[in-house]
Design a protein around this motif. Structure first.
Motif, PDB file in Angstrom:
ATOM      1  N   VAL A 189     -39.072   7.043   5.306  1.00  0.00           N
ATOM      2  CA  VAL A 189     -38.205   6.962   6.480  1.00  0.00           C
ATOM      3  C   VAL A 189     -37.043   7.939   6.359  1.00  0.00           C
ATOM      4  O   VAL A 189     -36.418   8.043   5.301  1.00  0.00           O
ATOM      5  CB  VAL A 189     -37.656   5.523   6.636  1.00  0.00           C
ATOM      6  CG1 VAL A 189     -36.630   5.453   7.754  1.00  0.00           C
ATOM      7  CG2 VAL A 189     -38.789   4.538   6.875  1.00  0.00           C
ATOM      8  N   LEU A 190     -36.770   8.634   7.454  1.00  0.00           N
ATOM      9  CA  LEU A 190     -35.577   9.454   7.560  1.00  0.00           C
ATOM     10  C   LEU A 190     -34.654   8.756   8.543  1.00  0.00           C
ATOM     11  O   LEU A 190     -35.002   8.541   9.703  1.00  0.00           O
ATOM     12  CB  LEU A 190     -35.914  10.858   8.062  1.00  0.00           C
ATOM     13  CG  LEU A 190     -34.740  11.819   8.235  1.00  0.00           C
ATOM     14  CD1 LEU A 190     -34.002  12.038   6.916  1.00  0.00           C
ATOM     15  CD2 LEU A 190     -35.208  13.142   8.822  1.00  0.00           C
ATOM     16  N   TYR A 191     -33.488   8.342   8.082  1.00  0.00           N
ATOM     17  CA  TYR A 191     -32.509   7.617   8.886  1.00  0.00           C
ATOM     18  C   TYR A 191     -31.420   8.616   9.248  1.00  0.00           C
ATOM     19  O   TYR A 191     -30.672   9.059   8.389  1.00  0.00           O
ATOM     20  CB  TYR A 191     -31.967   6.464   8.057  1.00  0.00           C
ATOM     21  CG  TYR A 191     -30.941   5.547   8.676  1.00  0.00           C
ATOM     22  CD1 TYR A 191     -30.142   5.902   9.746  1.00  0.00           C
ATOM     23  CD2 TYR A 191     -30.752   4.288   8.143  1.00  0.00           C
ATOM     24  CE1 TYR A 191     -29.199   5.037  10.275  1.00  0.00           C
ATOM     25  CE2 TYR A 191     -29.808   3.400   8.663  1.00  0.00           C
ATOM     26  CZ  TYR A 191     -29.035   3.793   9.725  1.00  0.00           C
ATOM     27  OH  TYR A 191     -28.104   2.930  10.234  1.00  0.00           O
ATOM     28  N   GLY A 224     -38.099  -2.186  -0.130  1.00  0.00           N
ATOM     29  CA  GLY A 224     -39.058  -1.285  -0.764  1.00  0.00           C
ATOM     30  C   GLY A 224     -39.412  -0.068   0.059  1.00  0.00           C
ATOM     31  O   GLY A 224     -40.325   0.680  -0.288  1.00  0.00           O
ATOM     32  N   VAL A 225     -38.697   0.154   1.143  1.00  0.00           N
ATOM     33  CA  VAL A 225     -38.961   1.315   1.988  1.00  0.00           C
ATOM     34  C   VAL A 225     -38.234   2.518   1.393  1.00  0.00           C
ATOM     35  O   VAL A 225     -37.035   2.456   1.138  1.00  0.00           O
ATOM     36  CB  VAL A 225     -38.503   1.062   3.445  1.00  0.00           C
ATOM     37  CG1 VAL A 225     -38.724   2.301   4.297  1.00  0.00           C
ATOM     38  CG2 VAL A 225     -39.224  -0.145   4.029  1.00  0.00           C
ATOM     39  N   GLU A 226     -38.968   3.579   1.168  1.00  0.00           N
ATOM     40  CA  GLU A 226     -38.396   4.799   0.597  1.00  0.00           C
ATOM     41  C   GLU A 226     -37.989   5.759   1.702  1.00  0.00           C
ATOM     42  O   GLU A 226     -38.515   5.698   2.806  1.00  0.00           O
ATOM     43  CB  GLU A 226     -39.428   5.477  -0.309  1.00  0.00           C
ATOM     44  CG  GLU A 226     -39.841   4.652  -1.505  1.00  0.00           C
ATOM     45  CD  GLU A 226     -38.702   4.443  -2.488  1.00  0.00           C
ATOM     46  OE1 GLU A 226     -37.906   5.372  -2.691  1.00  0.00           O
ATOM     47  OE2 GLU A 226     -38.616   3.345  -3.057  1.00  0.00           O
ATOM     48  N   GLY A 227     -37.060   6.640   1.389  1.00  0.00           N
ATOM     49  CA  GLY A 227     -36.671   7.638   2.359  1.00  0.00           C
ATOM     50  C   GLY A 227     -35.323   8.229   2.067  1.00  0.00           C
ATOM     51  O   GLY A 227     -34.866   8.224   0.920  1.00  0.00           O
ATOM     52  N   GLU A 228     -34.690   8.750   3.115  1.00  0.00           N
ATOM     53  CA  GLU A 228     -33.397   9.410   2.984  1.00  0.00           C
ATOM     54  C   GLU A 228     -32.476   9.004   4.111  1.00  0.00           C
ATOM     55  O   GLU A 228     -32.923   8.841   5.251  1.00  0.00           O
ATOM     56  CB  GLU A 228     -33.549  10.936   3.092  1.00  0.00           C
ATOM     57  CG  GLU A 228     -34.117  11.609   1.900  1.00  0.00           C
ATOM     58  CD  GLU A 228     -34.152  13.120   2.066  1.00  0.00           C
ATOM     59  OE1 GLU A 228     -33.247  13.692   2.717  1.00  0.00           O
ATOM     60  OE2 GLU A 228     -35.092  13.720   1.538  1.00  0.00           O
ATOM     61  N   ALA A 271     -35.883  -2.108  13.227  1.00  0.00           N
ATOM     62  CA  ALA A 271     -36.337  -0.920  13.960  1.00  0.00           C
ATOM     63  C   ALA A 271     -37.391  -0.149  13.171  1.00  0.00           C
ATOM     64  O   ALA A 271     -38.426   0.241  13.716  1.00  0.00           O
ATOM     65  CB  ALA A 271     -35.148  -0.023  14.291  1.00  0.00           C
ATOM     66  N   VAL A 272     -37.162   0.054  11.888  1.00  0.00           N
ATOM     67  CA  VAL A 272     -38.097   0.785  11.039  1.00  0.00           C
ATOM     68  C   VAL A 272     -39.418   0.036  10.899  1.00  0.00           C
ATOM     69  O   VAL A 272     -40.497   0.625  10.989  1.00  0.00           O
ATOM     70  CB  VAL A 272     -37.461   1.053   9.657  1.00  0.00           C
ATOM     71  CG1 VAL A 272     -38.474   1.517   8.654  1.00  0.00           C
ATOM     72  CG2 VAL A 272     -36.330   2.051   9.791  1.00  0.00           C
ATOM     73  N   TRP A 281     -28.793   0.824   5.696  1.00  0.00           N
ATOM     74  CA  TRP A 281     -29.716   1.603   4.876  1.00  0.00           C
ATOM     75  C   TRP A 281     -30.109   0.821   3.614  1.00  0.00           C
ATOM     76  O   TRP A 281     -31.265   0.822   3.206  1.00  0.00           O
ATOM     77  CB  TRP A 281     -29.116   2.950   4.531  1.00  0.00           C
ATOM     78  CG  TRP A 281     -30.018   3.806   3.694  1.00  0.00           C
ATOM     79  CD1 TRP A 281     -29.733   4.345   2.483  1.00  0.00           C
ATOM     80  CD2 TRP A 281     -31.355   4.215   3.996  1.00  0.00           C
ATOM     81  NE1 TRP A 281     -30.800   5.063   2.005  1.00  0.00           N
ATOM     82  CE2 TRP A 281     -31.817   4.996   2.919  1.00  0.00           C
ATOM     83  CE3 TRP A 281     -32.213   3.995   5.062  1.00  0.00           C
ATOM     84  CZ2 TRP A 281     -33.088   5.562   2.875  1.00  0.00           C
ATOM     85  CZ3 TRP A 281     -33.488   4.551   5.029  1.00  0.00           C
ATOM     86  CH2 TRP A 281     -33.915   5.322   3.950  1.00  0.00           C
ATOM     87  N   ALA A 282     -29.161   0.124   3.024  1.00  0.00           N
ATOM     88  CA  ALA A 282     -29.458  -0.686   1.830  1.00  0.00           C
ATOM     89  C   ALA A 282     -30.472  -1.776   2.160  1.00  0.00           C
ATOM     90  O   ALA A 282     -31.366  -2.051   1.354  1.00  0.00           O
ATOM     91  CB  ALA A 282     -28.169  -1.297   1.271  1.00  0.00           C
ATOM     92  N   ALA A 283     -30.354  -2.393   3.333  1.00  0.00           N
ATOM     93  CA  ALA A 283     -31.315  -3.432   3.725  1.00  0.00           C
ATOM     94  C   ALA A 283     -32.716  -2.860   3.834  1.00  0.00           C
ATOM     95  O   ALA A 283     -33.699  -3.509   3.442  1.00  0.00           O
ATOM     96  CB  ALA A 283     -30.900  -4.063   5.058  1.00  0.00           C
ATOM     97  N   VAL A 284     -32.825  -1.633   4.333  1.00  0.00           N
ATOM     98  CA  VAL A 284     -34.130  -0.964   4.418  1.00  0.00           C
ATOM     99  C   VAL A 284     -34.667  -0.715   3.012  1.00  0.00           C
ATOM    100  O   VAL A 284     -35.814  -1.035   2.701  1.00  0.00           O
ATOM    101  CB  VAL A 284     -34.012   0.356   5.219  1.00  0.00           C
ATOM    102  CG1 VAL A 284     -35.298   1.169   5.143  1.00  0.00           C
ATOM    103  CG2 VAL A 284     -33.643   0.068   6.676  1.00  0.00           C
TER     104      VAL A 284
END
Length: 136
Positions: free
Chosen positions: A16-18, A55-59, A130-131, A48-51
């Motif tokens: 995921v890119l946030y 276990g969701v990876e991204g930036e 949302a993600v 972002w921490a909740a995402v």
């Protein structure tokens, strides 16, 4: 999940890119009433921490409001890593003065990351929800 019942399937990559506007980049008086840049920073970091805790990876990409600079930043990120979902924050989408920035971001994503799924939150606190709508 938004992809259920749709001909558009879920993301094929679970990265995921946030994207959000860096709180310090807002012009004076442009943050919602009663909200400071420091408070918005905390909200974004919590979202972002909740995402990440799921276990969701991204930036996390906190950008400025200049469309040219944002495009260069996003193109660099998209060339270095493959993302399946991009979350575009409300500060970009919901503020009329950011329409040009929002258009540029969507067009850069369409050009540089065909097939990426777009997700939209209504506040940093519901970023995970949302993600999840577009992850497999």
């Amino acid at each position: 999940m938004s992809h259920k019942g749709s001909q558009v399937g879920p993301a094929t990559v679970e990265q995921v890119l946030y994207i959000g506007i860096h709180p310090e980049a807002f012009a004076p008086g442009k943050l919602p009433p009663g909200l400071t840049a420091a408070q918005l920073t905390v909200q974004i970091e919590r979202g972002w921490a909740a995402v990440r805790e799921q276990g969701v990876e991204g930036e996390l990409a906190l950008i400025g409001t200049d469309p040219d600079e944002a495009e260069a930043d996003l193109r660099n990120r998209l060339s270095a890593r493959t993302f399946g979902v991009v979350l575009i924050g409300g500060g970009i989408r919901l503020m009329p003065e950011q329409t040009l920035l929002f258009e540029r971001i969507v067009n850069v994503l369409t050009d540089a990351a065909p097939g990426i799924r777009l997700a939209f939150n209504t506040s940093p606190e519901n970023s995970l929800e949302a993600v999840r709508r577009w992850l497999p």
